[in-house]
Structure formats: structure tokens, C-alpha cells
Design a protein around this motif. Structure first.
Motif, PDB file in Angstrom:
ATOM      1  N   ALA A  32      -6.317   9.753  11.902  1.00 40.34           N
ATOM      2  CA  ALA A  32      -6.258  11.178  12.233  1.00 40.34           C
ATOM      3  C   ALA A  32      -6.700  12.064  11.071  1.00 40.34           C
ATOM      4  O   ALA A  32      -7.172  13.177  11.283  1.00 40.34           O
ATOM      5  N   PHE A  33      -6.545  11.567   9.839  1.00 41.22           N
ATOM      6  CA  PHE A  33      -6.818  12.407   8.668  1.00 41.22           C
ATOM      7  C   PHE A  33      -7.998  11.932   7.820  1.00 41.22           C
ATOM      8  O   PHE A  33      -8.592  12.724   7.095  1.00 41.22           O
ATOM      9  N   ALA A  34      -8.314  10.650   7.879  1.00 42.07           N
ATOM     10  CA  ALA A  34      -9.294  10.072   6.950  1.00 42.07           C
ATOM     11  C   ALA A  34     -10.635  10.799   6.940  1.00 42.07           C
ATOM     12  O   ALA A  34     -11.136  11.156   5.858  1.00 42.07           O
ATOM     13  N   PRO A  35     -11.280  11.052   8.087  1.00 44.01           N
ATOM     14  CA  PRO A  35     -12.591  11.722   8.024  1.00 44.01           C
ATOM     15  C   PRO A  35     -12.533  13.103   7.380  1.00 44.01           C
ATOM     16  O   PRO A  35     -13.421  13.465   6.593  1.00 44.01           O
ATOM     17  N   LEU A  36     -11.488  13.878   7.685  1.00 41.63           N
ATOM     18  CA  LEU A  36     -11.370  15.217   7.098  1.00 41.63           C
ATOM     19  C   LEU A  36     -11.139  15.135   5.599  1.00 41.63           C
ATOM     20  O   LEU A  36     -11.749  15.881   4.829  1.00 41.63           O
ATOM     21  N   VAL A  65       0.859  -1.176   0.000  1.00 38.25           N
ATOM     22  CA  VAL A  65       0.000   0.000   0.000  1.00 38.25           C
ATOM     23  C   VAL A  65       0.900   1.233   0.000  1.00 38.25           C
ATOM     24  O   VAL A  65       1.785   1.360   0.850  1.00 38.25           O
ATOM     25  N   PRO A  66       0.726   2.154  -0.952  1.00 38.01           N
ATOM     26  CA  PRO A  66       1.603   3.333  -1.013  1.00 38.01           C
ATOM     27  C   PRO A  66       1.530   4.154   0.268  1.00 38.01           C
ATOM     28  O   PRO A  66       0.515   4.196   0.963  1.00 38.01           O
ATOM     29  N   ARG A  67       2.639   4.816   0.564  1.00 34.68           N
ATOM     30  CA  ARG A  67       2.711   5.634   1.765  1.00 34.68           C
ATOM     31  C   ARG A  67       1.661   6.735   1.746  1.00 34.68           C
ATOM     32  O   ARG A  67       1.070   7.070   2.780  1.00 34.68           O
ATOM     33  N   SER A  68       1.400   7.316   0.560  1.00 36.44           N
ATOM     34  CA  SER A  68       0.407   8.393   0.461  1.00 36.44           C
ATOM     35  C   SER A  68      -0.966   7.929   0.916  1.00 36.44           C
ATOM     36  O   SER A  68      -1.684   8.647   1.615  1.00 36.44           O
ATOM     37  N   LEU A  69      -1.328   6.692   0.547  1.00 42.82           N
ATOM     38  CA  LEU A  69      -2.627   6.161   0.942  1.00 42.82           C
ATOM     39  C   LEU A  69      -2.661   5.850   2.430  1.00 42.82           C
ATOM     40  O   LEU A  69      -3.682   6.046   3.098  1.00 42.82           O
ATOM     41  N   ARG A  70      -1.528   5.401   2.961  1.00 40.75           N
ATOM     42  CA  ARG A  70      -1.469   5.109   4.396  1.00 40.75           C
ATOM     43  C   ARG A  70      -1.548   6.389   5.226  1.00 40.75           C
ATOM     44  O   ARG A  70      -2.108   6.394   6.315  1.00 40.75           O
ATOM     45  N   VAL A  71      -1.004   7.486   4.692  1.00 41.05           N
ATOM     46  CA  VAL A  71      -1.013   8.748   5.437  1.00 41.05           C
ATOM     47  C   VAL A  71      -2.404   9.366   5.438  1.00 41.05           C
ATOM     48  O   VAL A  71      -2.974   9.658   6.495  1.00 41.05           O
ATOM     49  N   ALA A  93      -7.606   0.992   4.334  1.00 39.66           N
ATOM     50  CA  ALA A  93      -8.541   0.215   3.517  1.00 39.66           C
ATOM     51  C   ALA A  93      -9.962   0.751   3.656  1.00 39.66           C
ATOM     52  O   ALA A  93     -10.702   0.859   2.673  1.00 39.66           O
ATOM     53  N   ALA A  94     -10.366   1.095   4.886  1.00 40.05           N
ATOM     54  CA  ALA A  94     -11.693   1.670   5.104  1.00 40.05           C
ATOM     55  C   ALA A  94     -11.816   3.021   4.416  1.00 40.05           C
ATOM     56  O   ALA A  94     -12.855   3.348   3.827  1.00 40.05           O
ATOM     57  N   PHE A  95     -10.751   3.815   4.481  1.00 42.12           N
ATOM     58  CA  PHE A  95     -10.744   5.109   3.794  1.00 42.12           C
ATOM     59  C   PHE A  95     -10.935   4.923   2.293  1.00 42.12           C
ATOM     60  O   PHE A  95     -11.732   5.640   1.665  1.00 42.12           O
TER      61      PHE A  95
END
Length: 574
Positions: A33-37, A22-28, A143-145
Motif C-alpha cells: 500500500a505504501f511502497a510505490p509512494l 525485519v524491522p517493523r518500520s521496513l515492513r510498514v 524485500a522488493a521495496f
């Protein structure tokens, strides 16, 4: 949180000897902390363009908004009417939400169409955020994001977010109920489970969804519960649903209005909504919307794009993981609901949307959480073709569609659509190279550009199909009255009724002539007459001694039926 612990899966060997990560960009961006925003910003980017510039889309949207407008005007929040006709098709929930939005924004009954659409924007946004929450019960945050992002980017949800009707908000209630159900089911092995919050959320979501679109949500969640019991051969966990108190809560939510509407219509609402509308759609293709089984499956290749391209890659992994909790839950949610809609005679594109998050859950669980990528080259070629074909067709359509309806293509719309196509080709190139995760971001960019170009520029520029707003403009130019009285002959699309924002009568040619003959001399009466009734109308006016004055005319394509129409605007010139 009850359910699978959020953790990053180990890299899995995919095609050949290449190790896929999984690319780092997708993990970040997919981190908790960031997914909902990020998802909220994504929703604003794909749901808001065109909300104010696209006129009401016939016929369902203005039927809902006109009924809500009349509800606000009359103060009757039990009965649902379109003009003088009872609208006994869907429950009252969406009308209450739209009425509340008109009051919240301060517009009241005079609210423009975009105010009513805000309810669908809210519903679509909640559906995306709830998808993230539901998927977090089974898999890692990245994955949920990605699952939620796929839901947000699909053509079907972005379209429904721009239509002031039931389906976007219904999806929000469905996903909320399913997310709570997932957590209740995952706790089935814990005898000490005593939480009330998830059963409370589950039954409240069922009640809200029932008030919005009747039994659809009950069918989806009911099938899911049955599937979970059958797949795992377990029923003891059902006690965690708190079924007795839950049913009482469900009835407390829906029963007051059901009793009120039964009394108000003497049972007519149920005869119409269940007997004629719901059962009629099952037996026959209503309003020329009949289609054979598997139509939804074929349409989903486009309606669920770009998710549909990644689904092609996910099939082998989904089958291998078919006994895991995530896939069992997704299958229980998806399969029976989809089969029902394939078997129903009436088929509309949005029918399968309640199953969309289940597809995203299964795909991202396999491809991202488990990192199981297929080895068959044919699957990559099919996904590559689909990723490239759809945006290219949209770019071509941004030119061809205006020409087809005798309009000028929108230069900004064409440019933005071409940019979307280029991103789609980049995504296809990455897929062809089997860089599956690298294809996600350009596919997402392609969807964003395509949606922005169409809804903000291409759609509004299709002037010949927007007959109703042009006709209203002609009426405003023909009279100085703030709210003229209007009779219409032939052309009576719901968008016209909604936009006119004044007294309107649906009549025939003779009635229109008499209507103008009764003009008090203040020039506040207008007749709009479709051309095929014009001779009869003019003869009737001549017989009554009415001196007609044709103040203007509107010509264009009626998208309902595909007929070229010309509608004249007449006043009493005597």
C-alpha cells in the motif's frame, strides 16, 4: 500476479544466538500500500537536487543536448547532428524524448539544460519503480521495496539521473523487460499460460531500449534467457515469449527509423555506430577510457554504495540459495553481462548499471526475504568499513575538492556532507554490532545527505571548472546583441556550444582575425581565443588592420584533460 506469492519469511537464526527480524518500520513502508509512494518520494529527494544549478557536464551530456536542440530547430527528426557533423553513435530514441520534453515544457529549442535532464530523472524514477515490480515476482513486498530503494540510493544512478543522455532511460527499459521476462519464466510449469500482456511488455521494452541505445538491452535480456535455459535445462517455456510475433513487434518499433537513417546517411550511420563506436570500444580504450579486467568490480564498491556493503554480507546466502528461482534469474541477468563489460577494452562507470537491479534482487532476496545472515565476523567488519569509509571520504572531499581547483568550499555543502558522514558512521556502528537491518535507514539517510550536499551546493560552487557558463557571461557583457556571432579558437567544449545559444564557428587564429575583420560595425561578432593561440591571433589581426579590444577573459581548470586554461574574449574595437 504470476510468480512467488508475497509472504513474510520466518525469522532465521543468524550470527551466534541472536534472532534477526525485519524491522517493523521496513515492513510498514515496504508494504504494497505504501511502497510505490515512498519510492517515488525517495526518487524526488535523491534525483532532483542540483538539476538547475549544475551546468552542462562535458562532454557527453552537451553533445546529446546540442544535437537535440538542432533537431528541434531544424525540424529534422531523422538525422542527428552536432553542429555540422553527423553524430552517428547512438540511435534516435533519447533525442526524440528530449525533444518532446522541450516541447512539453514550452521552452522549445531555447530550453535550459534542466529541461533535457528531466528525461533522465523520469528514466531513473521508472527504473526504481520497475525494480520494485520486477522483484515482487520473487519475494515479499518489503524485500522488493528495499531492492528498489538500494537502486535509487546508489551513486551511479543518482549521477546518471543528472546527465541528459541515454543511460537512466535505458535502465528503465531493461528493468521493465526483465520484470516481464521473470513472470513469463516463472509460469513455465503452467501449460495453460496464455497471457499476452507480459510478452507484449517484454518485446515493447526491447524495442524502446534498442531505439535508445542500440543492442545493449538485447544483450542483457538475451543473456538472461540463455542463462535461464542453461541453469534449469529447460527450453519449452520459450514459447510463452511469443517469439515470432514478438520479433515482428520489435522490428515494427525500430525498423522505420533504421531504414530512414540508412537512406539519409547512405549507410554511414551503421558504419560509424557499429564499426567505429561499438566495435572500437570493444577492441581499444576509446578517448583514454581503457582499463584492465576487474576494474568494474573494484569501482562497484563505490558506485553501488550502500548496496555494495550489504552485498558483502549476502555472498554466503546467495551461494546457498543458488538453485532457487530468484538467484538463478539474478545470476543469469548479472554474470554474463558483467563478464562482457569487464572484457571490453573501453570502460566507463555507467556500463555495468543495467546489472545493478540484479545485484539488489539477489542481496535482498537472501538478507530480507530469506533472512539468511552470515556468521563470519570478517564479512561484518568489511561491510562496516565500507559503510563508514565512503561517506567520510565524501565529507573530506567536499572541502578538499574545492581547494584543489582553487575555489572556496561551500559552507552549506560541507555541513550537509558532514551530516551524511555521521549517518554513515551510525550505519557502520549498527553493522559492527551485527544489527544489519538497523543499518539500512542510517545508510539511506547518509546517501540522501551526501547527494543533496554535493549536487545542490558543492558541485555548483566549483566555479573554476565551469569555464563554459562563465565564458558565455563574458560574451553577453561584451556585446549588446541578443545572439552574437561567435568564433572560438582552441576551447570548443560541447557545453560551450550548447550554452552559447547562438551562431558559433570553430576556427583557427587566422580565421578568427578575418572573422572580426568582416564585422559590419554593429559589434555583434565575438572571438574567444585560448591563450596559447593569442599571439598568433593578435599578429593575424594586426596584419589585417583589425583593432582588437579585449573585453574580458576567463581562467580555470578544464576537467577534460586537467589543463589550466585562460580564454580571452575579443571584439573589433575599430
Amino acid at each position: 500476479m504470476i510468480g512467488a506469492k508475497t509472504q513474510e519469511a520466518a525469522p532465521h537464526l543468524g550470527c551466534g544466538d541472536e534472532v534477526h527480524k525485519v524491522p517493523r518500520s521496513l515492513r510498514v513502508v515496504g508494504a504494497r500500500a505504501f511502497a510505490p509512494l515512498v519510492l517515488l518520494l525517495l526518487c524526488l529527494a535523491v534525483f532532483l537536487p542540483g538539476q538547475m544549478s549544475v551546468p552542462p557536464l562535458d562532454r557527453d551530456e552537451p553533445r546529446f543536448t546540442q544535437a537535440t536542440k538542432q533537431m528541434v530547430q531544424s525540424g529534422d527528426y531523422v538525422n542527428i547532428k552536432f553542429l555540422d557533423e553527423r553524430r552517428n553513435k547512438k540511435p534516435v530514441g533519447i533525442y526524440w524524448l528530449q525533444a518532446g520534453m522541450t516541447k512539453l515544457t514550452g521552452y522549445g529549442a531555447e530550453a535550459p539544460i534542466w529541461v533535457y535532464r528531466l528525461v533522465s530523472v523520469l528514466g531513473a524514477t521508472l527504473a526504481v519503480l520497475f525494480t520494485y515490480w520486477a522483484c515482487m515476482a520473487f519475494m515479499s513486498s518489503p524485500a522488493a521495496f528495499t531492492s528498489a530503494a538500494f537502486v535509487a540510493l546508489t551513486f551511479i544512478l543518482t549521477t546518471e539521473s543528472r546527465l541528459a543522455k541515454t543511460d537512466a532511460m535505458l535502465l528503465a527499459t531493461v528493468v521493465l523487460a526483465q520484470g516481464a521476462l521473470a513472470r513469463i519464466w516463472l509460469a513455465r510449469t503452467k501449460d495453460t499460460f496464455s497471457r499476452w500482456v507480459y510478452p507484449l511488455v517484454f518485446w515493447m521494452a526491447l524495442g524502446a531500449g534498442t531505439l535508445i541505445k542500440g543492442p545493449i538491452i538485447l544483450m542483457v535480456s538475451g543473456f538472461t534467457v540463455a542463462g535461464l535455459c542453461l541453469f534449469k535445462r529447460e527450453v519449452a517455456w520459450l514459447r510463452h515469449l511469443r517469439p515470432i510475433l514478438g520479433l515482428l513487434l520489435l522490428l515494427a518499433i525500430v525498423l522505420p527509423w533504421l531504414v530512414a537513417i540508412y537512406i539519409a546517411t547512405d549507410g554511414g550511420f551503421f558504419a560509424d555506430s557499429i564499426g567505429r563506436d561499438m566495435l572500437g570500444k570493444v577492441a581499444t580504450g576509446q578517448e583514454s577510457h581503457g582499463a584492465p579486467p576487474l576494474t568494474h568490480l573494484a569501482a562497484s564498491l563505490v558506485l553501488f554504495w550502500p548496496l555494495s556493503a550489504f552485498l558483502l554480507l549476502g555472498f554466503p546466502g546467495i551461494w546457498r540459495e543458488r538453485k532457487t528461482d530468484a538467484i538463478v534469474f539474478a545470476a543469469s541477468w548479472l554474470v554474463p553481462t558483467w563478464i562482457v563489460f569487464e572484457l571490453v577494452s573501453t570502460k566507463l562507470p555507467h556500463y555495468t548499471m543495467p546489472a545493478l537491479p540484479a545485484v539488489a534482487l539477489a542481496v535482498c532476496f537472501v538478507l530480507i526475504h530469506k533472512l539468511e545472515l552470515p556468521k563470519r565476523a570478517g564479512l561484518y567488519w568489511a561491510a562496516t568499513l565500507l559503510l563508514a569509509l565512503v561517506p567520510v571520504l565524501v565529507a573530506v572531499g567536499s572541502v578538499a575538492l574545492p581547494i584543489f581547483v582553487n575555489a572556496w568550499p561551500s559552507p552549506p555543502g560541507v555541513i550537509i556532507a558532514v551530516i551524511g558522514a555521521l549517518f554513515g558512521l551510525i550505519a557502520a556502528r549498527e553493522m559492527k554490532r551485527r544489527h544489519v537491518f538497523n543499518a539500512f535507514w542510517p545508510a539511506a539517510a547518509s546517501s540522501i545527505f551526501m547527494l543533496f550536499g554535493f549536487w545542490a551546493f558543492v558541485g555548483p560552487a566549483l566555479e573554476p571548472i565551469w569555464l563554459s557558463p562563465r565564458l558565455v557571461t563574458q560574451i553577453e557583457a561584451a556585446t549588446s546583441c541578443e545572439k552574437p556571432q561567435v568564433i572560438t579558437v582552441g576551447f570548443n567544449e560541447p557545453s560551450y556550444v550548447f550554452l552559447l545559444n547562438s551562431d558559433i564557428t570553430l576556427g583557427n587564429a587566422s580565421a578568427a582575425a578575418e572573422f572580426l575583420n568582416d564585422d559590419a560595425g554593429d559589434g555583434c561578432r565575438v572571438a574567444t581565443v585560448e591563450s596559447k593561440y593569442a599571439v598568433q591571433f593578435e599578429d593575424a589581426a594586426r596584419h589585417l588592420g583589425v583593432k582588437l579590444e579585449k573585453a574580458g577573459a576567463v581562467s580555470g581548470l578544464n576537467i577534460n584533460g586537467g589543463d589550466q586554461l585562460t580564454i580571452g574574449v575579443y571584439v573589433n574595437g575599430g
